[in-house]
Scaffold this motif. Structure first.
Motif, PDB file in Angstrom:
ATOM      1  N   ASN A  76      10.050  -6.056 -28.872  1.00 54.10           N
ATOM      2  CA  ASN A  76      10.382  -6.495 -30.228  1.00 54.10           C
ATOM      3  C   ASN A  76      11.881  -6.410 -30.505  1.00 54.10           C
ATOM      4  N   LEU A  77      12.677  -6.811 -29.540  1.00 54.20           N
ATOM      5  CA  LEU A  77      14.131  -6.754 -29.666  1.00 54.20           C
ATOM      6  C   LEU A  77      14.621  -7.773 -30.687  1.00 54.20           C
ATOM      7  N   MET A  78      15.456  -7.283 -31.590  1.00 48.95           N
ATOM      8  CA  MET A  78      16.149  -8.149 -32.548  1.00 48.95           C
ATOM      9  C   MET A  78      17.644  -7.887 -32.386  1.00 48.95           C
ATOM     10  N   VAL A  79      18.435  -8.952 -32.319  1.00 52.23           N
ATOM     11  CA  VAL A  79      19.877  -8.854 -32.134  1.00 52.23           C
ATOM     12  C   VAL A  79      20.561  -9.679 -33.203  1.00 52.23           C
ATOM     13  N   SER A  80      21.567  -9.079 -33.843  1.00 58.57           N
ATOM     14  CA  SER A  80      22.344  -9.771 -34.872  1.00 58.57           C
ATOM     15  C   SER A  80      23.822  -9.582 -34.581  1.00 58.57           C
ATOM     16  N   PRO A  81      24.543 -10.666 -34.257  1.00 54.87           N
ATOM     17  CA  PRO A  81      25.987 -10.531 -34.094  1.00 54.87           C
ATOM     18  C   PRO A  81      26.603 -10.016 -35.400  1.00 54.87           C
ATOM     19  N   THR A  82      27.552  -9.096 -35.281  1.00 53.13           N
ATOM     20  CA  THR A  82      28.174  -8.504 -36.471  1.00 53.13           C
ATOM     21  C   THR A  82      29.664  -8.769 -36.542  1.00 53.13           C
ATOM     22  N   GLY A  83      30.203  -9.428 -35.569  1.00 55.84           N
ATOM     23  CA  GLY A  83      31.627  -9.724 -35.539  1.00 55.84           C
ATOM     24  C   GLY A  83      32.009 -10.122 -34.137  1.00 55.84           C
ATOM     25  N   SER A  84      33.276 -10.335 -33.931  1.00 62.20           N
ATOM     26  CA  SER A  84      33.756 -10.748 -32.624  1.00 62.20           C
ATOM     27  C   SER A  84      33.503  -9.640 -31.597  1.00 62.20           C
ATOM     28  N   GLY A  85      32.646  -9.933 -30.643  1.00 59.08           N
ATOM     29  CA  GLY A  85      32.356  -8.974 -29.588  1.00 59.08           C
ATOM     30  C   GLY A  85      31.528  -7.778 -30.015  1.00 59.08           C
ATOM     31  N   MET A  86      30.828  -7.881 -31.126  1.00 57.01           N
ATOM     32  CA  MET A  86      29.998  -6.783 -31.636  1.00 57.01           C
ATOM     33  C   MET A  86      28.640  -7.346 -32.059  1.00 57.01           C
ATOM     34  N   ALA A  87      27.615  -6.516 -31.936  1.00 62.44           N
ATOM     35  CA  ALA A  87      26.275  -6.918 -32.387  1.00 62.44           C
ATOM     36  C   ALA A  87      25.471  -5.666 -32.715  1.00 62.44           C
ATOM     37  N   ALA A  88      24.491  -5.843 -33.579  1.00 61.43           N
ATOM     38  CA  ALA A  88      23.519  -4.798 -33.889  1.00 61.43           C
ATOM     39  C   ALA A  88      22.219  -5.183 -33.202  1.00 61.43           C
ATOM     40  N   ALA A  89      21.507  -4.188 -32.686  1.00 62.30           N
ATOM     41  CA  ALA A  89      20.237  -4.449 -32.019  1.00 62.30           C
ATOM     42  C   ALA A  89      19.230  -3.388 -32.430  1.00 62.30           C
ATOM     43  N   ARG A  90      17.987  -3.797 -32.455  1.00 62.78           N
ATOM     44  CA  ARG A  90      16.902  -2.876 -32.784  1.00 62.78           C
ATOM     45  C   ARG A  90      15.718  -3.250 -31.907  1.00 62.78           C
ATOM     46  N   SER A  91      15.035  -2.228 -31.369  1.00 60.49           N
ATOM     47  CA  SER A  91      13.877  -2.501 -30.521  1.00 60.49           C
ATOM     48  C   SER A  91      12.891  -1.349 -30.618  1.00 60.49           C
ATOM     49  N   TYR A  92      11.661  -1.641 -30.233  1.00 61.76           N
ATOM     50  CA  TYR A  92      10.623  -0.620 -30.158  1.00 61.76           C
ATOM     51  C   TYR A  92      10.641   0.018 -28.784  1.00 61.76           C
ATOM     52  N   LEU A  93      10.225   1.274 -28.742  1.00 61.49           N
ATOM     53  CA  LEU A  93      10.032   1.994 -27.494  1.00 61.49           C
ATOM     54  C   LEU A  93       8.578   2.451 -27.427  1.00 61.49           C
ATOM     55  N   THR A  94       7.941   2.216 -26.289  1.00 59.12           N
ATOM     56  CA  THR A  94       6.676   2.848 -25.953  1.00 59.12           C
ATOM     57  C   THR A  94       6.958   3.682 -24.716  1.00 59.12           C
ATOM     58  N   LEU A  95       6.768   4.981 -24.842  1.00 58.15           N
ATOM     59  CA  LEU A  95       7.088   5.905 -23.759  1.00 58.15           C
ATOM     60  C   LEU A  95       5.806   6.298 -23.034  1.00 58.15           C
ATOM     61  N   LEU A  96       5.722   5.909 -21.770  1.00 52.56           N
ATOM     62  CA  LEU A  96       4.539   6.150 -20.954  1.00 52.56           C
ATOM     63  C   LEU A  96       4.822   7.238 -19.929  1.00 52.56           C
ATOM     64  N   SER A  97       3.773   7.960 -19.566  1.00 57.50           N
ATOM     65  CA  SER A  97       3.861   9.001 -18.548  1.00 57.50           C
ATOM     66  C   SER A  97       2.735   8.819 -17.545  1.00 57.50           C
ATOM     67  N   VAL A  98       3.083   8.971 -16.266  1.00 59.70           N
ATOM     68  CA  VAL A  98       2.076   8.999 -15.209  1.00 59.70           C
ATOM     69  C   VAL A  98       2.152  10.373 -14.560  1.00 59.70           C
TER      70      VAL A  98
END
Length: 141
Positions: A76-98
């Motif tokens: 579910n990655l979302m990326v928004s450029p915030t200026g020259s050479g900069m961006a904000a990103a947000r994503s979900y993490l599912t942490l799995l263990s074996v």
């Protein structure tokens, strides 16, 4: 490659590098002045861990304390450029263990990132991890 594709590769590289204990690849995901913070299950904010040395001390120490095989699945990655050479990103993490031939979901969470284009490569400038549940006593997720 678009900004979205580049940041998606960065998020995947971070997860793969940590899971494979590829410390050289992992540190390349961060700018030299990067900072990392985290919060587990609404608790106190931990960090910031600033710069390559502090971030790697946290990552290596956490990995050394884990006796299972971890997989960080980022979606579910979302990326928004915030200026020259900069961006904000947000994503979900599912942490799995074996462990012992059993698969367990340890936690879910979100990454909130500020990424910067440095020397032609997108890197994490700030990363904040919010884990919904404590995966265990060993950080980070």
């Amino acid at each position: 490659m678009s900004v979205y594709e580049s940041v998606a590769n960065l998020v995947a590289e971070y997860a793969l590098a940590y899971d494979e204990r590829d410390w050289d690849a992992l540190i390349e995901c961060f700018t030299p002045d990067a900072s990392l913070t985290l919060r587990v299950a609404g608790g106190d904010r931990v960090g910031p861990f600033r710069g390559h040395a502090e971030i790697m001390r946290l990552m290596r120490g956490s990995a050394a304390a884990q006796d299972d095989r971890r997989r960080h699945v980022c979606t579910n990655l979302m990326v928004s450029p915030t200026g020259s050479g900069m961006a904000a990103a947000r994503s979900y993490l599912t942490l799995l263990s074996v462990r012992d031939r059993r698969l367990t979901v340890l936690s879910t969470g979100t990454y909130t990132d500020e990424v910067a284009l440095t020397e032609g490569t997108w890197r994490l400038r700030t990363r904040h991890l919010e884990l919904d549940l404590p995966a265990d006593d060993r950080l980070p997720g």
